[in-house]
Design an enzyme around this catalytic site. Structure first.
Site, mmCIF file in Angstrom:
data_model
loop_
_atom_site.group_PDB
_atom_site.id
_atom_site.type_symbol
_atom_site.label_atom_id
_atom_site.label_comp_id
_atom_site.label_asym_id
_atom_site.label_seq_id
_atom_site.Cartn_x
_atom_site.Cartn_y
_atom_site.Cartn_z
ATOM 1 N N VAL A 11 0.828 -1.204 0.000
ATOM 2 C CA VAL A 11 0.000 0.000 0.000
ATOM 3 C C VAL A 11 0.870 1.265 0.000
ATOM 4 C CG1 VAL A 11 -1.615 1.353 1.404
ATOM 5 C CG2 VAL A 11 -2.029 -1.069 1.014
ATOM 6 N N LYS A 152 -6.489 -3.253 -4.904
ATOM 7 C CA LYS A 152 -6.290 -4.704 -4.817
ATOM 8 C C LYS A 152 -4.921 -5.050 -5.408
ATOM 9 C CE LYS A 152 -9.341 -5.296 -8.818
ATOM 10 N NZ LYS A 152 -9.570 -3.850 -8.965
ATOM 11 N N ASN A 209 -14.379 -5.596 2.434
ATOM 12 C CA ASN A 209 -13.681 -6.882 2.374
ATOM 13 C C ASN A 209 -14.547 -8.026 2.901
ATOM 14 O OD1 ASN A 209 -11.468 -5.916 1.119
ATOM 15 N ND2 ASN A 209 -10.090 -6.036 2.872
ATOM 16 N N GLY A 254 -13.758 -21.592 -5.753
ATOM 17 C CA GLY A 254 -12.353 -21.969 -5.910
ATOM 18 C C GLY A 254 -11.854 -22.690 -4.682
ATOM 19 N N CYS A 261 -5.376 -9.500 3.283
ATOM 20 C CA CYS A 261 -6.528 -8.690 3.724
ATOM 21 C C CYS A 261 -7.773 -9.487 4.106
ATOM 22 C CB CYS A 261 -6.862 -7.663 2.650
ATOM 23 S SG CYS A 261 -5.582 -6.401 2.523
HETATM 24 P P1 NAD Z 1 3.255 -4.595 4.136
HETATM 25 O O1 NAD Z 1 3.543 -5.581 5.193
HETATM 26 O O2 NAD Z 1 3.499 -4.937 2.710
HETATM 27 O O3 NAD Z 1 4.060 -3.249 4.433
HETATM 28 C C1 NAD Z 1 4.132 -2.634 5.679
HETATM 29 C C2 NAD Z 1 5.494 -1.954 5.781
HETATM 30 O O4 NAD Z 1 5.521 -1.122 6.939
HETATM 31 C C3 NAD Z 1 6.671 -2.918 5.942
HETATM 32 O O5 NAD Z 1 7.609 -2.690 4.911
HETATM 33 C C4 NAD Z 1 7.252 -2.571 7.322
HETATM 34 O O6 NAD Z 1 8.654 -2.715 7.373
HETATM 35 C C5 NAD Z 1 6.828 -1.125 7.470
HETATM 36 N N1 NAD Z 1 6.786 -0.594 8.831
HETATM 37 C C6 NAD Z 1 6.171 -1.118 9.916
HETATM 38 N N2 NAD Z 1 6.334 -0.292 10.980
HETATM 39 C C7 NAD Z 1 7.031 0.779 10.555
HETATM 40 C C8 NAD Z 1 7.512 1.981 11.165
HETATM 41 N N3 NAD Z 1 7.267 2.249 12.456
HETATM 42 N N4 NAD Z 1 8.224 2.833 10.423
HETATM 43 C C9 NAD Z 1 8.470 2.584 9.135
HETATM 44 N N5 NAD Z 1 8.041 1.477 8.485
HETATM 45 C C10 NAD Z 1 7.326 0.597 9.184
HETATM 46 O O7 NAD Z 1 1.720 -4.192 4.337
HETATM 47 P P2 NAD Z 1 0.636 -3.787 3.231
HETATM 48 O O8 NAD Z 1 0.148 -4.994 2.526
HETATM 49 O O9 NAD Z 1 1.156 -2.634 2.452
HETATM 50 O O10 NAD Z 1 -0.552 -3.308 4.181
HETATM 51 C C11 NAD Z 1 -0.470 -2.125 4.951
HETATM 52 C C12 NAD Z 1 -1.845 -1.797 5.505
HETATM 53 O O11 NAD Z 1 -2.749 -1.510 4.430
HETATM 54 C C13 NAD Z 1 -2.511 -2.930 6.288
HETATM 55 O O12 NAD Z 1 -3.278 -2.386 7.326
HETATM 56 C C14 NAD Z 1 -3.415 -3.586 5.266
HETATM 57 O O13 NAD Z 1 -4.510 -4.234 5.864
HETATM 58 C C15 NAD Z 1 -3.871 -2.387 4.479
HETATM 59 N N6 NAD Z 1 -4.265 -2.696 3.103
HETATM 60 C C16 NAD Z 1 -3.560 -3.589 2.366
HETATM 61 C C17 NAD Z 1 -3.934 -3.852 1.049
HETATM 62 C C18 NAD Z 1 -3.175 -4.876 0.230
HETATM 63 O O14 NAD Z 1 -3.697 -5.258 -0.818
HETATM 64 N N7 NAD Z 1 -1.997 -5.305 0.631
HETATM 65 C C19 NAD Z 1 -5.009 -3.179 0.478
HETATM 66 C C20 NAD Z 1 -5.687 -2.238 1.242
HETATM 67 C C21 NAD Z 1 -5.303 -1.993 2.561
#
Ligand code: NAD
Length: 433
Positions: A11, A152, A209, A254, A261
């Site tokens: 994200v 997504k 979701n 599936g 998520c």
């Molecule tokens: P991710 O695990 O890919 O990335 C999170 C990043 O944050 C990591 O690189 C981690 O090292 C970093 N991090 C954590 N604490 C930190 C800090 N204090 N300082 C700096 N960096 C820090 O996670 P993601 O998939 O990008 O998801 C992030 C959020 O967005 C979640 O809450 C998720 O539910 C939400 N989200 C994800 C998606 C998706 O498709 N992946 C879609 C919508 C919302």
């Protein structure tokens, strides 16, 4: 605008790159030094279509930079996004430790009024918790905004640049105005920017979701009913999809949903509803159905090949939780492969993007094939676990030649049962005769 994005994952990196693409000055922060080093050198830590190009372009234009120093990034910015992970805690709740740690650190770095935007998926009440956490240390005024992200994986850049809607939760008029200005370039085609209270904004993402996961589990149950009556779920799906009240999306049965998520967010809704003494009955069932669905392919293997697979090789096509991503978090491939290994099988797997992620889980316990056909060599069966496009129109003659026996167990219904039968395959799919 000058923007900091804390957390450079699926994200944060996409949001940061897309904000830079519209002319903003963006600093992406991550505490993972290796990730930041890679990004600084021009590498991309994840696979996401179109991401590499916009990161490269905006790095080159010096609108997008990377750092491990959160205070430095915050001091240079007007808007600070929190896009860190919110993994499932022990009781199923969304674990807020990364969000609150980031909020605390941001508060300590304030050097003037800033808008703090929570983009991570968080339960209702988190904006208030972030505000309270920050208020303990902050020496400057700030506003907290909830701005859930609906992108997504696999189409993240496209989704971010052309959102269906943007949700902004805040009761601060100045922050609301600033957020609307920031998102205006992405909503020129008429997508609404919805400003609301923070609790509603926070709940939007979970409702979306949970609804999508419900549709998947519903179709998986209907597929089982089709099998019981000799019906065909594909025909049922097409018939109901043409009903405008229902629509066509997320009606594919599936071998279970996965990813970072759906499983986590469904669990979180169950947990935070229970905390307020509400038992979310539908979502409990959605989760149960999904768990059993992930075992479905193994049950088929047991039935067709027996439970002892010692000395037998099984080919697996697809490891990522869905196509066009390298992400294997909660991927159905994980329990399926674990089950095959427990039964003594040798696994030859192929995925166009997820071998690196798979190596972190399985190491050398499985073989990573060079391509889809290489995975089939000497295998007793082919299991299709992820519906990558390149698996859709394969050379069936070649498949038959390479497999030891012509058995295909398709967890994504990507082949035609009649065609498979005519070509001499034993073919098992979900909810189809
Ligand atoms: P991710 O695990 O890919 O990335 C999170 C990043 O944050 C990591 O690189 C981690 O090292 C970093 N991090 C954590 N604490 C930190 C800090 N204090 N300082 C700096 N960096 C820090 O996670 P993601 O998939 O990008 O998801 C992030 C959020 O967005 C979640 O809450 C998720 O539910 C939400 N989200 C994800 C998606 C998706 O498709 N992946 C879609 C919508 C919302």
């Amino acid at each position: 605008m000058r923007i900091a994005v804390v957390g450079t994952g699926y994200v944060g990196l996409v949001a940061g790159a897309c904000f830079a693409e519209t002319g903003n000055q963006v600093i992406c922060v991550d505490k993972d030094k290796a990730k930041v080093r890679l990004l600084e050198r021009g590498g991309i830590p994840i696979f996401e279509p179109g991401l590499e190009e916009i990161v490269r372009r905006n790095r080159h234009e010096k609108r997008l930079t990377f750092t491990t120093s959160l205070p430095d990034a915050v001091k240079k910015s007007d808007v600070v996004f929190i896009a860190v992970g919110t993994p499932t805690g022990e009781d199923g709740s969304a674990d807020l430790k990364y969000v609150l740690a980031a909020a605390d650190e941001i508060a300590g770095a304030l050097n003037g009024y800033k808008v703090i935007v929570d983009k991570s998926t968080v339960p209702a009440g988190t904006a208030e918790l972030v505000r309270k956490t920050m208020a303990r240390r902050a020496k400057h005024p700030f506003a907290v905004v909830s701005n859930p992200e609906f992108l997504k994986q696999g189409a993240a850049v496209e989704d971010f640049l052309k959102p269906d809607r943007v949700v902004i939760g805040t009761d601060d008029a100045r922050a609301a105005e600033l957020m609307q200005e920031l998102y205006r370039p992405f909503t020129r085609t008429g997508a609404p920017i919805m400003v609301m209270d923070t609790a509603s904004a926070e709940l939007c993402k979970y409702a979306a979701n949970a609804m999508l996961a419900t549709r998947i589990s519903f179709m998986n149950e209907f597929a089982a009913v089709c099998e019981a009556f000799g019906g065909d779920i594909d025909k049922v799906r097409q018939a109901i999809a043409s009903d405008k009240r229902i629509g066509a999306a997320f009606l594919f049965p599936g071998c279970g949903y996965g990813g970072s998520c759906f499983p986590k967010d469904v669990k979180a809704v169950i947990q935070f509803s229970a905390e307020r003494k509400y038992k979310f009955r539908i979502l409990n069932a959605v989760e149960q159905v999904n768990e059993s669905q992930k075992r479905l392919l193994l049950n088929r293997v047991d039935k067709l090949l027996g439970k002892n697979l010692k000395g037998k090789t099984i080919a697996v096509w697809g490891l990522a939780f869905k196509p066009r991503t390298d992400d294997m978090r909660e991927a159905p491939a994980v329990p399926i492969i674990k089950g095959l290994l427990e039964r003594g099988a040798k696994v030859r797997a192929f995925d166009p993007e997820a071998h690196q992620s798979a190596k972190a889980i399985f190491g050398r316990k499985i073989t990573y094939a060079r391509n889809a056909y290489d995975a089939l060599k000497g295998a007793e069966a082919l299991l299709v676990v992820t519906e990558w496009n390149e698996f859709r129109e394969p050379d069936f003659k070649k498949i038959k030649k390479l497999l030891k026996r012509p058995l295909v167990i398709d967890g994504r219904n990507i082949y035609e049962p009649k065609q498979m039968r005519e070509q001499g395959f034993t073919y098992s799919s979900i909810g189809r005769p």
